[in-house]
Write an enzyme that holds these catalytic residues in place. Sequence first.
Site, PDB file in Angstrom:
ATOM      1  N   HIS A 179      47.677  69.721  64.877  1.00  0.00           N
ATOM      2  CA  HIS A 179      48.019  68.597  65.755  1.00  0.00           C
ATOM      3  C   HIS A 179      47.954  68.967  67.239  1.00  0.00           C
ATOM      4  O   HIS A 179      47.804  68.081  68.082  1.00  0.00           O
ATOM      5  CB  HIS A 179      49.439  68.120  65.471  1.00  0.00           C
ATOM      6  N   GLU A 201      51.026  71.373  61.552  1.00  0.00           N
ATOM      7  CA  GLU A 201      51.564  71.076  62.888  1.00  0.00           C
ATOM      8  C   GLU A 201      50.716  71.710  63.992  1.00  0.00           C
ATOM      9  O   GLU A 201      50.553  71.131  65.066  1.00  0.00           O
ATOM     10  CB  GLU A 201      53.017  71.559  62.997  1.00  0.00           C
ATOM     11  N   MET A 249      57.626  68.388  63.209  1.00  0.00           N
ATOM     12  CA  MET A 249      57.100  67.516  64.252  1.00  0.00           C
ATOM     13  C   MET A 249      56.321  68.343  65.262  1.00  0.00           C
ATOM     14  O   MET A 249      56.812  69.363  65.742  1.00  0.00           O
ATOM     15  CB  MET A 249      58.253  66.774  64.940  1.00  0.00           C
TER      16      MET A 249
END
Length: 883
Positions: free
Chosen positions: A328, A325, A290
């Site tokens: 992002h 990740e 995440m």
Amino acid sequence: MCRTQALADVAGGVKVQSRELLPANVIPRHYHITLEPDFKKLTFDGTVLIDLDVVDDSTSVSFHSLDIEIHKVKISSGGQTISSSPTVSYNEDTQVTKVDFDNAVTKGSKAQLELKFTGHLNDKMAGFYRSTYKNPDGSEGVMAVTQMEPTDARRAFPCFDEPSLKAEFTVTLIADKSLTCLSNMDVASESEITSSTGGSSKKAVTFNKSPLMSTYLVAFIVGELNYIETNDFRVPVRVYAPPGYDIEHGRFSLDLAAKTLAFYEKVFGIDFPLPKMDQIAIADFAQGAMENWGLVTYRVVDLLLDEKISGAATKERVAEVVQHELAHQWFGNLVTMDWWDGLWLNEGFATWASWYSCNVFFPDWKVWEGYVTDSLQRALSLDSLRSSHPIEVPVKKADEINQIFDAISYSKGSCVLRMIATYLGEDVFLEGVRHYLKKHAYGNTQTGDLWASLSEVSGKDVEGVMKVWTKNIGFPVVAVTEKDDGTIHLKQNRFLRTGDTKPEEDTVLYPVFLGLRTKDGVDETLALDKREGEFQVPSTDFFKLNANHTGLYRTSYTPERLEKLGSAAKQGMLSVEDRAGMIADAGALATSGYQKTSGVLNLLKGFDSETEFVVWSEIISRVATIQGAWMFEDKWVRDGLEKFQLELVSAKAHEKGWEFSESDGHIEQQFKAMLFGNAGICGDKIIIQAAKEMFAKYMAGDKSAIHPNIRGSVFSMALKYGGKEEYDAVVNFYRTSTNSDERNTALRCLGRSKDPELIKQTLSLLSGNEVKDQDIYMPTAGLRSHAEGVEALFAWMEEHWDELVVRLPPALSMLGSMVTIFTSSFTKKEQLEKVEKFFADKSTNGFDQSLAQSLDAVRSKISWIERDGADVAAWVKDNGYSS
């Protein structure tokens, strides 16, 4: 953007353009969150002070909360208390708390909402939750961690939990002095305080105020942690892990992160805006990772890498996840979609960027070749079902969001970006991305904003081309007919795996970039934007559409042209991507009835001189797809298909061998491993014997007996061709290993055993606490490889459904994945009816899309076998595989 409110107030929330949104009478600007976890009670106490801009005269404020008990609410404005005891109501369906008070806060003023609350450190891997791990002495350790995306920040603190409601965050964590506290930002101050829960002395760690960001990116961690650090980037970069994990196994990810951040700064033209970058391995984590801004959380196996124990494929997976990740941090965190129907903007781009950067850092991995057999095929596979969804999918409610974290948002999203990057040219595409990021930094966007930036930079009508791809379900198959005058006639129709496209489902005309390959090279300028069209080909001796398979479509050639392309492949006239993609297309077209399955089997048989790993990977995948569809057919046909696969791979496996040396490149390692595993599982006696010998030595303590690249294959063969002794050895290995990659390998292989008692033992791992919730799907992998296991999985689900729903709540994502696992391997009408009957009287909220996709997949196999069952049986017999 200005949101249009509906006339009606819907239970504390307002439906805006069909979205279930909070009222827009106030806007959050800053949160000061203070949290104190209690590891004995498994709760946390918190306060949050939210600074608000008042947009309209208001006597109420509505915000999100879930599984939080609010003890005290105070509203103030201009230094005056408006209400210290307002009326508080809660709507369970919308997860909205509404606070009503008598004295209005006036339009244009500032207000503060102060809340005291208690929450539960849950075990559902959502919100502010607990994760357990084994300490080096065998005892259990506990840490408090977060997972907020998509809508679980509301489980951690009351908030305005919508991506467009960006705010600044100041976080304070109160914890025992021995524990590490982390959040998105670096530490501003640390002080000693007396705990409100027990009177003991603790520390209060306050972090610096964050930039504007969405609630789903907020993160905080409290626990005992070790770390390693590098200063190779402008700001400190660290990798953290709990005790019991060798922190040095984070070195690969640490070094890669520092290099990748520097690379992305250059590519995106914007400095990473936070003062540090932390990455942390968490023992209980539902996703792979995440992208929380400045504090990325990972599954252990996707961050920590022991290169002595893990193979080349695992290393590539870790690299991709880390680079995904970190992409992002710009695309998603700095610039964020305004609502969840734009999720693909985040995930599609990060997927593309991870492959793009991986190709730069590890050119010998040839990831763009693998992209054709990986992301592209995953996208086309799911999108060939009626129950697929558009890239920009309408999302109304919170419980719908988790279901779009799928191959459409990630894989198809990345594929359309690759397609437009090829169309514009990579340099122009990236210039457009830079323009987009700079223009919308710290803001929210819609898909059209990206197209506008790409159009401005390129001078081309990108939106006109791309909105068809993002707003519609599906993709076309382009049928090629050759004419005597040197032209080819092309016709596009929607492609459905079930092969029964109805006229009303075939109204969308896609702009198809043809990528015409001839002896003169590749012409990227040609496009089919009508139903049918004719195109001049310089020489019909050799041509192929969709060069390197950058386009999102299938191509259907005549059998004669397919034969010529097979010859061209042998002559070296097709790229690796062309060869792999051509095989994938042929296999998919057989599934849907455009071609005969026997023709595909003949095509595959003709690739015996193929030399490239990616092409062999697709060959083996297509045979496996046929075997999966024929799983419940006559044994002699199934055995014949296995003999065919053995004939395909065995000689190549022996030629390559299964010894690994320092001189083997990254791809060669995976190539050897794949051939060895497939030949052994299909019955190669020499390889099976070699695997048995390796297994015996390994389990006797010689850890050098099995190379990490083939550990899973050796375990699988030992279980398929062995008995209880081998099974018990693998179970014991799972229980005693301290390495996540090793333990995962063991879990995935256990189901290979067909012994009814051992199948029961494997299924028993789906209950109880021995296997963590995050890994509950792993023991099912081996079971799905044979008919006995597939039947047993569904029977287990029928018996244990109620406990499964409690363990994996439908509002979260894992139940939908498990429903797919339990149902999608069926191939018969009576099996389909059994699944439909089971779910007929059950609520499918939260996994209805997963179930629909599974049922569609089963229907496609039923129709495939009805069409080609006799064709395949005849081919098996005629080619001598039936004896």
